[in-house]
Scaffold this motif. Structure first.
Motif: not given
Ligand SMILES: CC(C)(COP(=O)(O)OP(=O)(O)OC[C@H]1O[C@@H](n2cnc3c(N)ncnc32)[C@H](O)[C@@H]1OP(=O)(O)O)[C@@H](O)C(=O)NCCC(=O)NCCS
Length: 128
Positions: A109-119
């Motif tokens: 339902v959504g995307l958090r860009p680069k949320y985990y150390d660039g991933v």
């Protein structure tokens, strides 16, 4: 229990291990923790929504349905407590995690860009 949780978490997330105190704090801040011999799941209920904070299964015991069973157990429990929607976040490069959640009926339902150390983190949810 918290030491065992921390040891198992280290096996599941070697790059980001959580200490016993981290788990203690999660519980003190209102998270629910279920731990069995080979797996754990941490989640939080807020009104009629809930979020899976983390889930892990002993590497030697994977692909036996343990994670799916834990998700099934909490779904039943939170539904009885009036929860209508369950959320989670998974790293876009976590093949096992993404497949597990898809199999359990979660939809992106959504995307958090680069949320985990660039991933990127993919936000997923399921109506329960
Ligand atoms: C993700 C994880 C919790 C899955 O635990 P599990 O007990 O092995 O999962 P299940 O046996 O319930 O698997 C259910 C389905 O998920 C999918 N799946 C699980 N592991 C998979 C893998 N390595 N590759 C591809 N699909 C996988 C499969 O579709 C599987 O069904 P199948 O075995 O009938 O094909 C486990 O691999 C783990 O602890 N990983 C490290 C921590 C992590 O990434 N947690 C999730 C993100 S927070």
């Amino acid at each position: 229990m918290f030491e065992e949780l921390s040891n198992l978490h280290k096996k599941c997330f070697p790059n980001k291990p959580w200490s016993a105190d981290d788990f203690r704090e999660l519980q003190n801040s209102g998270c629910e923790i279920i731990m069995s011999q080979n797996g754990f799941i941490v989640y939080r209920i807020v009104l009629d929504e809930a979020e899976i904070i983390t889930i892990g299964v002993n590497p030697e015991m994977r692909r036996q349905g343990i994670a799916s069973a834990m998700i099934g157990i909490i779904e039943k429990s939170i539904k009885n407590q009036g929860v209508k929607k369950l959320f989670l976040e998974v790293a876009s490069n976590n093949v096992a995690g993404k497949k597990l959640y898809e199999n359990c009926g979660f939809l992106p339902v959504g995307l958090r860009p680069k949320y985990y150390d660039g991933v990127d983190a993919i936000l997923m949810s399921k109506d329960i």
